[in-house]
Design a protein around this motif. Structure first.
Motif, PDB file in Angstrom:
ATOM      1  N   VAL A 182      -3.410 -81.432  35.841  1.00 60.28           N
ATOM      2  CA  VAL A 182      -2.925 -82.596  36.587  1.00 60.28           C
ATOM      3  C   VAL A 182      -2.846 -82.277  38.075  1.00 60.28           C
ATOM      4  O   VAL A 182      -3.227 -83.084  38.930  1.00 60.28           O
ATOM      5  N   HIS A 183      -2.383 -81.044  38.393  1.00 63.46           N
ATOM      6  CA  HIS A 183      -2.335 -80.668  39.809  1.00 63.46           C
ATOM      7  C   HIS A 183      -3.740 -80.663  40.413  1.00 63.46           C
ATOM      8  O   HIS A 183      -3.938 -81.113  41.543  1.00 63.46           O
ATOM      9  N   LEU A 223      -4.678 -84.102  41.216  1.00 67.35           N
ATOM     10  CA  LEU A 223      -3.991 -84.619  42.407  1.00 67.35           C
ATOM     11  C   LEU A 223      -4.670 -84.084  43.663  1.00 67.35           C
ATOM     12  O   LEU A 223      -4.823 -84.799  44.656  1.00 67.35           O
ATOM     13  N   VAL A 250      -7.574 -86.180  44.323  1.00 64.65           N
ATOM     14  CA  VAL A 250      -7.214 -87.439  44.984  1.00 64.65           C
ATOM     15  C   VAL A 250      -7.093 -87.213  46.483  1.00 64.65           C
ATOM     16  O   VAL A 250      -7.608 -88.001  47.298  1.00 64.65           O
TER      17      VAL A 250
END
Lengths: 318, 180, 165
Positions: C26-27, C30, C33
């Motif tokens: 998930v990191h 991110l 993004v």
């Protein structure tokens, strides 16, 4: 050349105004809900209780700011900032009066859409980083809801963009000098307003933070000023939604006799009251109803609206 | 399609009904400035009353402590040799942070000593201040029963009357005599 | 304006590096993004405002949200397993290929001046006319590609009634 002092003044006024109004809105909402439920609401501090938000703020600042040991710390801390930053960034393109705007961007509408799609991250990773069941369920709901409502938010905006022939918000306002876009774009307005309510997590669509079923949804684990940031962010997005509705469909600052700023603020206030009235009245959708309503009713409506508008614009152009 | 129209109409009607509430006056009582009327038999703060002679009514029978569903009453009996060994509570303690104001103690009390009065303003900043001792509970009046005096109607011997001399009481019968 | 470009470029490169090296899925997403937003800024600085906005709306706002959605649903993340996967054996091949690309970029920069400094400001009108004029085949092909995807998704997500079993 850019007039720096003018820009700095505008930024200061809009930033300060938006944050103050968001704080005031917390009191306005509680007071109006009280009146509509035949009680008073907060009426103690200051004239009519209008300093209540100040007291709330002092309380929220002095509260313990607890980070759950099971949370993903870095992400957990960043998240509340994303809500407020994206909401405030969107205010940069909002024209309040002629040349009373921070950045009269050519891509104003697109910028607004980009910021609102980035705002989704706060909800999603906030719920994930909290690492608790209710927060996670809230963020799952938020993702499904935001993805479906983002689509027709953009689509229903495009009708107004087509009529004005520009993505620039000031141009869109100027195109409504004689007729507000709510008349030719009524379905576009309905779709946009609905999608906006869903984006701001307001009542008929407040599934991600349904108090009755998910505690508080994605911000269950937040406390102190981090929770306050989520709260202020929500009210900022209400302000943003009403401002965008006024600009896109209700003629922005245009109106007789009164100065433009007053007209803008009056129209905005009307929409804020409507949003609070909706919260006071309507029940919450069930989640599957919410999604099927979005995809099966509003989405085709927005597409047909866009198609017809495009056809009419082409036909008029000859 | 017909249904959709109906839903929309009903939603708008709902909005209008709620909006009409703007022009009604709230039913809220603005409490500290505006006092609500409390009936005389309203069950609020607990007091210990005295009989018309100014003596404590409580005879420390423990019935109130036994009747209390949340066990918030604590007392200890002792007797007063100066007044014919008349019993009275050595201490009498009510923990109002536990009290649920049910009035069971008042109903259980044989001497009408413990009474609930229409007063509810008992907020404290420290929880220990909600533990009321006997001197906090005892009032100088008779409460709801101004003429009632337990020792005047009960058949026990007191300093100023013997057995059989109480109100509505016959003289004592000599149970050892079989004479009709 | 040039300093903005270099900052955005540095952010893009660093964030992309973290996407590759981060063991927490998930990191890593991110960071991706962040890289996309920085890339949008670069587009904006080059004058392609429409592309910048679309980059954020579509890639940053929709596709990455779906990615994160799926990764979040995968349950407890196998961080240790990720660590074992990132061995030199796996990244040497792509690394060499990337080095070749880097060399080409270096060569182009060294050779110099025939690269356009900034793209001329693309207006959305021009873009649309280009899309629906010379490039109509591409648009149609892409939409034909999306249609089977839509039908397939509908087929997979359809509620199977008891009679049809």
């Amino acid at each position: 050349m850019i007039d720096w002092s003018h820009t700095a003044l505008t930024i200061g006024v809009i930033l300060g105004g938006a944050l103050t109004l968001a704080g005031l809105l917390i009191w306005v909402e509680r007071r109006l809900l009280g009146i509509w439920q035949e009680r008073y609401g907060p009426n103690r501090l200051g004239p009519g209780g209008c300093l209540q938000s100040l007291a709330d703020m002092i309380k929220i600042f002095t509260k313990e700011d607890w980070i759950p040991p099971f949370a993903d710390k870095a992400v957990f801390v960043i998240t509340p900032a994303i809500v407020v930053i994206t909401a405030l960034m969107s205010f940069a393109v909002i024209p309040i009066a002629p040349s009373f705007v921070v950045s009269d961007l050519n891509m104003g509408v697109m910028f607004f859409l980009a910021m609102s799609s980035l705002a989704a991250y706060s909800v999603i990773i906030g719920g994930w980083a909290s690492n608790s069941k209710f927060a996670f369920l809230g963020s799952l709901r938020a993702i499904a809801q935001l993805l479906s409502y983002e689509v027709f938010m953009g689509l229903s905006l495009m009708g107004a963009v087509l009529l004005a022939g520009s993505f620039n918000l000031s141009d869109i306002v100027n195109a409504q000098q004689h007729q507000w876009f709510v008349v030719p774009q009524f379905f576009g307005f309905l779709g946009f307003f609905m999608a906006g309510l869903a984006e701001a997590h307001r009542t008929p669509f407040d599934m991600p933070e349904a108090e009755a079923e998910l505690v508080a949804g994605y911000h269950s684990e937040y406390s102190g000023m981090k929770f306050g940031m989520f709260f202020v962010g929500e009210y900022l997005s209400i302000l943003l939604l009403s401002a965008m509705t006024v600009i896109l469909f209700f003629g922005g600052w245009h109106g007789p006799w009164l100065p433009p700023v007053v007209w803008f603020v009056l129209k905005m206030a009307g929409f804020i009251v409507l949003i609070i009235l909706i919260r006071a009245t309507w029940p919450r959708f069930r989640f599957d109803q919410l999604l099927s309503f979005g995809w099966k009713v509003v989405m085709p409506l927005a597409l047909i609206n866009l198609l017809v508008t495009g056809g009419v614009v082409l036909w008029k152009a000859g | 399609m017909m249904n959709l129209w109906l839903y929309a109409r009903n939603l708008i009607i709902g909005l209008w009904i709620v909006f009409k509430r703007t022009f009604t006056t709230p039913v809220t009582v603005q409490y500290p400035e505006e006092r609500p009327y409390l009936p005389p038999r309203w069950r609020g703060r607990i007091v210990l009353t005295r009989d018309p002679d100014g003596e404590e009514r409580c005879v420390a029978c423990y019935l109130c402590a036994a009747a209390c569903p949340v066990d918030c009453i604590a007392l200890q009996a002792t007797d007063n040799p100066a007044a014919q060994d008349r019993r009275y509570p050595e201490f009498f303690r009510i923990n109002f942070s536990r009290c649920i104001y049910c009035g069971m103690c008042e109903e259980a009390c044989p001497t009408n000593a413990i009474q609930l009065i229409p007063d509810f303003e008992q907020s404290e900043y420290a929880r220990r201040n909600l533990v009321y001792e006997k001197e906090d509970l005892l009032i100088s009046g008779t409460g709801k029963y101004p003429d009632y005096n337990f020792y005047r109607v009960a058949g026990v011997k007191t300093l100023d009357k013997d057995k059989g001399q109480a109100e509505n009481e016959c003289p004592p019968v000599d149970v050892r005599s079989l004479m009709p | 304006m040039e300093i903005l470009f270099y900052i955005a470029a540095a952010v893009t490169v660093l964030a992309t590096l973290r996407v590759i090296t981060h063991v927490h899925a998930v990191h890593a997403l991110l960071y991706l993004v962040v890289a996309l937003i920085a890339l949008a800024l670069i587009f904006y600085l080059l004058g392609a405002q429409f592309a910048a906005a679309l980059e954020i709306i579509i890639y940053g706002g929709a596709i990455m949200v779906l990615f994160i959605f799926v990764v979040m649903l995968l349950g407890p993340l196998a961080v240790e397993q990720e660590r074992t996967w990132l061995t030199p054996g796996t990244w040497v091949g792509p690394g060499i290929l990337a080095l070749v690309l880097l060399g080409e970029v270096g060569y182009l920069i060294a050779v110099g001046d025939h690269l356009p400094n900034t793209v001329s400001e693309t207006r959305q009108k021009g873009l649309s006319i280009a899309l629906y004029g010379p490039y109509i085949i591409g648009v149609e092909l892409a939409s034909m590609l999306l249609l089977p995807g839509l039908i397939g998704a509908y087929h997979l997500g359809r509620r199977v009634s008891k009679e049809s079993r």
